[in-house]
Design a protein around this motif. Structure first.
Motif, PDB file in Angstrom:
ATOM      1  N   VAL A  86       0.851  -1.096   0.182  1.00  0.00           N
ATOM      2  CA  VAL A  86       0.031   0.031   0.040  1.00  0.00           C
ATOM      3  C   VAL A  86       0.915   1.179   0.042  1.00  0.00           C
ATOM      4  O   VAL A  86       1.993   1.093   0.549  1.00  0.00           O
ATOM      5  CB  VAL A  86      -0.900  -0.056   1.225  1.00  0.00           C
ATOM      6  CG1 VAL A  86      -2.074  -1.260   0.999  1.00  0.00           C
ATOM      7  CG2 VAL A  86      -0.158   0.034   2.717  1.00  0.00           C
ATOM      8  N   PRO A  87       0.528   2.377  -0.690  1.00  0.00           N
ATOM      9  CA  PRO A  87       1.359   3.452  -0.708  1.00  0.00           C
ATOM     10  C   PRO A  87       1.335   4.044   0.744  1.00  0.00           C
ATOM     11  O   PRO A  87       0.303   4.147   1.402  1.00  0.00           O
ATOM     12  CB  PRO A  87       0.587   4.543  -1.523  1.00  0.00           C
ATOM     13  CG  PRO A  87      -0.678   3.843  -1.632  1.00  0.00           C
ATOM     14  CD  PRO A  87      -0.733   2.373  -1.544  1.00  0.00           C
ATOM     15  N   GLY A  88       2.168   4.785   1.026  1.00  0.00           N
ATOM     16  CA  GLY A  88       2.340   5.329   2.405  1.00  0.00           C
ATOM     17  C   GLY A  88       2.612   4.452   3.615  1.00  0.00           C
ATOM     18  O   GLY A  88       3.026   3.076   3.220  1.00  0.00           O
ATOM     19  N   LYS A  89       2.272   4.751   4.718  1.00  0.00           N
ATOM     20  CA  LYS A  89       2.649   3.926   5.891  1.00  0.00           C
ATOM     21  C   LYS A  89       1.478   3.103   6.076  1.00  0.00           C
ATOM     22  O   LYS A  89       0.275   3.220   6.175  1.00  0.00           O
ATOM     23  CB  LYS A  89       2.890   5.011   7.013  1.00  0.00           C
ATOM     24  CG  LYS A  89       3.280   4.031   8.535  1.00  0.00           C
ATOM     25  CD  LYS A  89       3.477   5.033   9.502  1.00  0.00           C
ATOM     26  CE  LYS A  89       3.895   4.240  10.840  1.00  0.00           C
ATOM     27  NZ  LYS A  89       4.093   5.155  11.788  1.00  0.00           N
ATOM     28  N   ALA A  90       1.640   1.818   6.496  1.00  0.00           N
ATOM     29  CA  ALA A  90       0.755   0.677   6.408  1.00  0.00           C
ATOM     30  C   ALA A  90       0.503   0.398   8.009  1.00  0.00           C
ATOM     31  O   ALA A  90       1.137   0.580   8.771  1.00  0.00           O
ATOM     32  CB  ALA A  90       1.324  -0.640   5.757  1.00  0.00           C
ATOM     33  N   ASP A  91      -0.874   0.398   8.242  1.00  0.00           N
ATOM     34  CA  ASP A  91      -1.246   0.043   9.631  1.00  0.00           C
ATOM     35  C   ASP A  91      -1.569  -1.450   9.724  1.00  0.00           C
ATOM     36  O   ASP A  91      -1.314  -2.097   8.811  1.00  0.00           O
ATOM     37  CB  ASP A  91      -2.609   0.777   9.947  1.00  0.00           C
ATOM     38  CG  ASP A  91      -3.651   0.697   9.041  1.00  0.00           C
ATOM     39  OD1 ASP A  91      -3.683  -0.428   8.486  1.00  0.00           O
ATOM     40  OD2 ASP A  91      -4.679   1.531   9.038  1.00  0.00           O
ATOM     41  N   GLU A  92      -2.012  -1.911  10.723  1.00  0.00           N
ATOM     42  CA  GLU A  92      -2.045  -3.160  11.134  1.00  0.00           C
ATOM     43  C   GLU A  92      -3.009  -3.864  10.246  1.00  0.00           C
ATOM     44  O   GLU A  92      -2.929  -5.107   9.691  1.00  0.00           O
ATOM     45  CB  GLU A  92      -2.580  -3.413  12.566  1.00  0.00           C
ATOM     46  CG  GLU A  92      -2.466  -4.906  13.132  1.00  0.00           C
ATOM     47  CD  GLU A  92      -2.776  -5.139  14.457  1.00  0.00           C
ATOM     48  OE1 GLU A  92      -3.221  -6.363  14.566  1.00  0.00           O
ATOM     49  OE2 GLU A  92      -3.271  -4.146  15.340  1.00  0.00           O
ATOM     50  N   ARG A  93      -4.317  -3.097  10.131  1.00  0.00           N
ATOM     51  CA  ARG A  93      -5.193  -3.625   9.194  1.00  0.00           C
ATOM     52  C   ARG A  93      -4.817  -3.937   7.757  1.00  0.00           C
ATOM     53  O   ARG A  93      -5.007  -5.117   7.195  1.00  0.00           O
ATOM     54  CB  ARG A  93      -6.408  -2.685   9.243  1.00  0.00           C
ATOM     55  CG  ARG A  93      -7.462  -3.249   8.287  1.00  0.00           C
ATOM     56  CD  ARG A  93      -8.142  -4.487   8.637  1.00  0.00           C
ATOM     57  NE  ARG A  93      -9.356  -5.078   7.702  1.00  0.00           N
ATOM     58  CZ  ARG A  93      -9.700  -6.135   7.682  1.00  0.00           C
ATOM     59  NH1 ARG A  93      -8.997  -7.224   8.428  1.00  0.00           N
ATOM     60  NH2 ARG A  93     -10.882  -6.385   6.821  1.00  0.00           N
ATOM     61  N   THR A  94      -3.956  -2.925   7.098  1.00  0.00           N
ATOM     62  CA  THR A  94      -3.605  -2.882   5.706  1.00  0.00           C
ATOM     63  C   THR A  94      -2.350  -4.108   5.647  1.00  0.00           C
ATOM     64  O   THR A  94      -2.365  -4.895   4.565  1.00  0.00           O
ATOM     65  CB  THR A  94      -3.169  -1.844   5.207  1.00  0.00           C
ATOM     66  OG1 THR A  94      -2.184  -1.123   6.053  1.00  0.00           O
ATOM     67  CG2 THR A  94      -4.388  -0.598   5.296  1.00  0.00           C
TER      68      THR A  94
END
Length: 284
Positions: A86-94
């Motif tokens: 995913v573009p940018g910073k990924a969180d736990e869900r992504t």
């Protein structure tokens, strides 16, 4: 109503077969089949094809095969994987989603034996100039297509996704085609027009024997016609010279032809390529 539909199917069949005939004539103009057959002969070490030497054994020093194998291995040994991100910073869900997608892609890659298919595609492109993989169902099952069996509306357009239409030809047992026609509700009077033929000129082989094994059922040339409209809908149908045995269907919003191409050495102003064999023949 039936008579109107029948006439439309017959007209469409003639139209597509006429397009196939014109594309095939272009293959003859550029000597595609002859060049591919010649390339495979030299790759297989048949340097003296057509020479009558009597009982004398002619010398053979085949450096084309090891040259092609080396270049193919240098490309095909670089294994590839599909990686979702995913573009940018990924969180736990992504992160969980991309991990699940990557695992699914890896399993599909292994199920389809894509490493082997990629190796075969690179080898075919290195010898013949280009190769193609056709994905034929929703599970991404696929098969390699010989470059002599695929026909483009615009041979000068290198981007196959911009082709007005694409035709794939194959030789199929007549009984299999008849079975498909029955499943698709083709009338009996039209099914009787599905007959074996001897249209084997398009086949490329390095064997001296007949191109096909003669069976009681015989084979016939079948076409898969693909056309992508401006809205991204894929129209496709299957036919013989006289019968549409799978009526036109539409896959909406697919946006691309389900075909991947590998051109080994691209030629200017052409969707075709040049392999490693033909330029070496004079030195061989």
């Amino acid at each position: 109503m039936f008579g109107k539909k029948k006439k439309q199917a017959d007209d469409r069949c003639r139209e597509i077969w006429d397009r196939y005939s014109k594309c095939r004539a272009y293959h003859d103009i550029i000597s595609l089949n002859d060049n591919v057959e010649k390339a495979y002969r030299f790759y297989e070490g048949d340097q003296w094809h057509g020479i009558d030497s009597g009982d004398e054994s002619l010398p053979v020093l085949n450096f084309i095969t090891p040259t092609v194998k080396y270049k193919v291995s240098m490309i095909a040994m670089n294994n590839m994987v599909i990686n979702y991100s995913v573009p940018g910073k990924a969180d736990e869900r992504t992160g969980q989603i991309t991990s699940a997608l990557n695992l699914s892609a890896l399993r599909s890659w292994e199920r389809l034996k894509m490493d082997t298919k990629c190796w075969e595609a690179v080898k075919a492109a290195a010898v013949a100039g280009e190769s193609y993989i056709y994905f034929y169902d929703e599970r991404m099952n696929c098969q390699l297509i010989n470059n002599t069996d695929i026909f483009f509306a615009d041979e000068q357009q290198p981007d196959i996704q911009k082709q007005p239409y694409i035709i794939i030809a194959e030789r199929r047992p007549v009984n299999d085609v008849i079975a498909d026609a029955k499943r698709n509700g083709v009338p009996k009077e039209k099914i009787s027009d599905i007959r074996p033929d001897t249209d084997t000129d398009n086949l490329v082989t390095t064997e001296e024997t007949k191109h096909e094994v003669e069976t009681s059922d015989g084979k016939c040339t079948c076409l898969l016609y693909l056309e992508l409209d401006r809205d991204g809908n894929l129209h496709f149908m299957r036919l013989t010279k006289n019968v549409v045995y799978q009526p036109e269907e539409i896959i909406e919003n697919i946006g691309v032809y389900p075909i991947a191409s590998l051109v080994f050495n691209r030629k200017k102003g052409s969707c075709r390529g040049r392999g490693e064999v033909l330029p070496l023949i004079a030195n061989q």
